[in-house]
Motif scaffolding. Structure first.
Motif, PDB file in Angstrom:
ATOM      1  N   THR A 120       0.840  -1.187   0.000  1.00 49.42           N
ATOM      2  CA  THR A 120       0.000   0.000   0.000  1.00 49.42           C
ATOM      3  C   THR A 120       0.876   1.238   0.000  1.00 49.42           C
ATOM      4  O   THR A 120       1.814   1.336   0.793  1.00 49.42           O
ATOM      5  CB  THR A 120      -0.904   0.019   1.243  1.00 49.42           C
ATOM      6  OG1 THR A 120      -1.698  -1.168   1.238  1.00 49.42           O
ATOM      7  CG2 THR A 120      -1.810   1.220   1.247  1.00 49.42           C
TER       8      THR A 120
ATOM      9  N   GLN B   6      -3.387   0.006  -3.589  1.00 50.19           N
ATOM     10  CA  GLN B   6      -3.490  -1.040  -2.585  1.00 50.19           C
ATOM     11  C   GLN B   6      -3.593  -2.375  -3.317  1.00 50.19           C
ATOM     12  O   GLN B   6      -4.580  -2.638  -4.010  1.00 50.19           O
ATOM     13  CB  GLN B   6      -4.702  -0.824  -1.686  1.00 50.19           C
ATOM     14  CG  GLN B   6      -4.799  -1.797  -0.547  1.00 50.19           C
ATOM     15  CD  GLN B   6      -5.937  -1.457   0.391  1.00 50.19           C
ATOM     16  OE1 GLN B   6      -6.886  -0.787   0.024  1.00 50.19           O
ATOM     17  NE2 GLN B   6      -5.835  -1.919   1.609  1.00 50.19           N
TER      18      GLN B   6
ATOM     19  N   ASP C 277      -0.700   5.302   9.267  1.00 53.38           N
ATOM     20  CA  ASP C 277      -1.759   4.570   8.600  1.00 53.38           C
ATOM     21  C   ASP C 277      -2.205   5.318   7.357  1.00 53.38           C
ATOM     22  O   ASP C 277      -2.220   6.553   7.316  1.00 53.38           O
ATOM     23  CB  ASP C 277      -2.950   4.414   9.565  1.00 53.38           C
ATOM     24  CG  ASP C 277      -4.041   3.558   8.994  1.00 53.38           C
ATOM     25  OD1 ASP C 277      -3.728   2.632   8.222  1.00 53.38           O
ATOM     26  OD2 ASP C 277      -5.217   3.811   9.303  1.00 53.38           O
TER      27      ASP C 277
ATOM     28  N   SER D 215      -5.620   5.144   5.211  1.00 46.00           N
ATOM     29  CA  SER D 215      -6.954   4.539   5.221  1.00 46.00           C
ATOM     30  C   SER D 215      -7.740   4.980   3.991  1.00 46.00           C
ATOM     31  O   SER D 215      -7.660   6.119   3.542  1.00 46.00           O
ATOM     32  CB  SER D 215      -7.706   4.936   6.485  1.00 46.00           C
ATOM     33  OG  SER D 215      -7.842   6.338   6.560  1.00 46.00           O
ATOM     34  N   TYR D 216      -8.519   4.055   3.460  1.00 45.56           N
ATOM     35  CA  TYR D 216      -9.321   4.306   2.261  1.00 45.56           C
ATOM     36  C   TYR D 216     -10.784   4.204   2.593  1.00 45.56           C
ATOM     37  O   TYR D 216     -11.244   3.340   3.250  1.00 45.56           O
ATOM     38  CB  TYR D 216      -8.940   3.293   1.170  1.00 45.56           C
ATOM     39  CG  TYR D 216      -9.620   3.540  -0.144  1.00 45.56           C
ATOM     40  CD1 TYR D 216      -9.353   4.693  -0.864  1.00 45.56           C
ATOM     41  CD2 TYR D 216     -10.521   2.638  -0.649  1.00 45.56           C
ATOM     42  CE1 TYR D 216      -9.950   4.922  -2.077  1.00 45.56           C
ATOM     43  CE2 TYR D 216     -11.134   2.866  -1.877  1.00 45.56           C
ATOM     44  CZ  TYR D 216     -10.845   4.004  -2.588  1.00 45.56           C
ATOM     45  OH  TYR D 216     -11.448   4.245  -3.784  1.00 45.56           O
TER      46      TYR D 216
END
Length: 104
Positions: free
Chosen positions: A2, A44, A101, A103-104
């Motif tokens: 990612t 990702q 992190d 995040s999606y």
């Protein structure tokens, strides 16, 4: 794997979670949590999302570790036949961040 391409302080940087990065100076204190919203590309596991110009649903959480200054860059100017020599130095202010992190 990612990663995300982010616009931070006028430069585009590829960020991965769990890594340290030195970016242009960010005016926040060491230990502060920051969030980057100007995500230009997100990947990702081989699936790409490209923003036009930015992705709205991707957020990157990072922590400011410390402020530092970069290596010295010397600038030396010479004007021929004028006996004019100018020497200057510059050290860029940087901020070290840790990406926690993506995040999606």
């Amino acid at each position: 794997m990612t990663y995300a391409v982010v616009d931070i302080g006028g430069s585009q940087i590829i960020l991965e979670p769990g890594r340290f990065y030195d970016v242009n100076y960010i005016s926040s204190n060491p230990g502060d949590a920051i969030r980057f919203n100007r995500v230009l590309l997100f990947s990702q596991e081989g699936n790409f999302s490209i923003g036009k110009p930015c992705l709205q649903d991707v957020a990157i959480k990072a922590v400011v570790l410390k402020h530092l200054i970069g290596n010295k860059v010397n600038v030396f100017k010479v004007k021929p036949k004028k006996n004019n020599r100018i020497s200057k130095g510059h050290r860029q202010r940087l901020t070290r961040i840790f990406v926690e992190d993506i995040s999606y």
